[in-house]
Design a protein around this motif. Structure first.
Motif, PDB file in Angstrom:
ATOM      1  N   ASN A   1       0.844  -1.208   0.000  1.00 17.97           N
ATOM      2  CA  ASN A   1       0.000   0.000   0.000  1.00 17.97           C
ATOM      3  C   ASN A   1       0.876   1.254   0.000  1.00 17.97           C
ATOM      4  O   ASN A   1       2.081   1.161   0.222  1.00 17.97           O
ATOM      5  N   GLY A   2       0.264   2.394  -0.300  1.00 21.34           N
ATOM      6  CA  GLY A   2       0.961   3.679  -0.173  1.00 21.34           C
ATOM      7  C   GLY A   2       1.933   4.002  -1.299  1.00 21.34           C
ATOM      8  O   GLY A   2       2.003   3.300  -2.306  1.00 21.34           O
ATOM      9  N   PRO A   3       2.695   5.108  -1.081  1.00 28.68           N
ATOM     10  CA  PRO A   3       3.528   5.651  -2.163  1.00 28.68           C
ATOM     11  C   PRO A   3       4.964   5.121  -2.206  1.00 28.68           C
ATOM     12  O   PRO A   3       5.837   5.752  -2.796  1.00 28.68           O
ATOM     13  N   ALA A   4       5.228   3.947  -1.597  1.00 33.54           N
ATOM     14  CA  ALA A   4       6.607   3.447  -1.531  1.00 33.54           C
ATOM     15  C   ALA A   4       7.245   3.344  -2.925  1.00 33.54           C
ATOM     16  O   ALA A   4       8.411   3.719  -3.109  1.00 33.54           O
ATOM     17  N   GLY A   5       6.456   2.861  -3.901  1.00 35.54           N
ATOM     18  CA  GLY A   5       7.005   2.655  -5.243  1.00 35.54           C
ATOM     19  C   GLY A   5       7.511   3.957  -5.856  1.00 35.54           C
ATOM     20  O   GLY A   5       8.633   4.026  -6.368  1.00 35.54           O
TER      21      GLY A   5
END
Ligand code: FO1
Length: 306
Positions: free
Chosen positions: A233-237
């Motif tokens: 989930n979230g903006p890690a990429g």
């Protein structure tokens, strides 16, 4: 067995619940991220500390992954009606935590002392320590300028293009009391599956913590927050890409390669095992998506045994 958990982000709650079920409370020290902390509405808000407090107090809103269950937002609406920005959703019950923390800061207490006071009053027996008592902020460099994590992710909905990330204050901050000794004296260090750049990175980049992680004889394990090429989930990429890291379990291994012994990756990611081994650590295959409490406990057991 003494265990230190390094955590941050809403994704950490599930694993902390799993560990709570299988580790004696007095054996567990939880070091939380402070890079997401923000001053808003005249209050000092520490989302990652509160996520741990509310998780262990069994009052977290598990659906959202943050804030208190069944909270209301009367204050926030009224604040907006008075003409102020109200994009960060502080619930009425959650508000009490931020008001008390801000009052105690104003009286000169450190963030770590305030955190243990809150934990004690919430009848939490584990030791919860913010990574540092000093100012350390994750700053996202975007096409719309520099911003705090909450401004990027909550206010701007992760829309600005990420060009870089840095930790403001990292050269000067020191770990809170007991953080380094906990890392050095533990038998095992567990890094939860938070965003490596914004949830874990600020803590492990504090120079004395980085040093302690290299020196400790503890077994150091982490769970990958990436399956295949997608963050759980979230903006890690987006953040990993901006820092030139491969968005994959191998990119996670690279980010943690200065200290990690074992990276726990998803069963479907066996193809990354050799790339991870080439970085000098073991890759352990497991079911890393936690859909229910049973999964949380199972993954906690894996992290205690690999
Ligand atoms: N996340 C949101 O997406 N929207 C919110 O309005 C929001 C409010 C909020 C209030 C208190 C708190 O402890 C966390 C809150 N979060 C909210 C979560 C937070 O933005 C992040 O998920 C963490 O900082 C990531 O570590």
């Amino acid at each position: 067995m003494m265990i230190t958990v390094i955590c941050g982000g809403t994704g950490s709650a599930k694993l902390i619940r799993g560990l709570d079920a299988v580790v004696d409370a007095e054996d567990l020290t939880i070091i939380t991220n402070v890079g997401d902390n923000i001053w808003l509405y005249g209050l000092y808000i520490c989302p990652d500390i509160d996520t741990v407090l509310y998780t262990l107090n069994a009052s977290l809103d598990e659906k959202r992954g943050w804030g208190l269950r069944d909270d209301t937002f009367v204050f926030l609406r009224r604040y907006g009606a008075l003409g102020e920005d109200n994009w960060f959703k502080i619930g009425d019950n959650d508000l009490a935590t931020h008001v008390l923390r801000t009052k105690l800061l104003g009286e000169g207490h450190t963030l770590s002392r305030i955190t243990s006071t809150l934990a004690r009053r919430l009848r939490i027996r584990q030791r919860i320590i913010p990574a540092t008592d000093q100012s350390l902020q994750t700053i996202i460099l975007t096409t719309k300028g520099e911003m705090n994590l909450q401004e990027y992710w909550v206010r701007d909905q992760g829309e600005p293009i990420v060009q870089g990330v840095y930790y403001r204050g990292i050269e000067h901050v020191e770990p809170s009391k007991d953080v380094s000794s906990s890392i050095l004296e533990s038998e095992r260090i567990i890094v939860t599956s938070g965003n490596p750049i914004s949830s874990i990175g600020p803590t492990i980049s504090i120079p004395q913590i980085a040093e302690a992680l290299k020196r400790t004889t503890a077994t150091k394990v982490a769970v990958s927050p990436i399956i295949g090429n997608s963050p759980i989930n979230g903006p890690a990429g987006r953040m990993m890409k901006a820092l030139g890291l491969d968005v994959s379990p191998a990119g996670i291994a690279k980010f943690y390669s200065s200290f990690l012994d074992t990276l726990v990756i998803d069963r479907t990611d066996e193809s990354y095992s050799n790339a991870i081994k080439d970085l000098g650590m073991k890759a352990h295959l497991a079911d890393i998506i936690m859909r229910n409490h049973e999964d949380e406990v199972e993954l906690a057991k894996v992290l205690l045994s690999v």
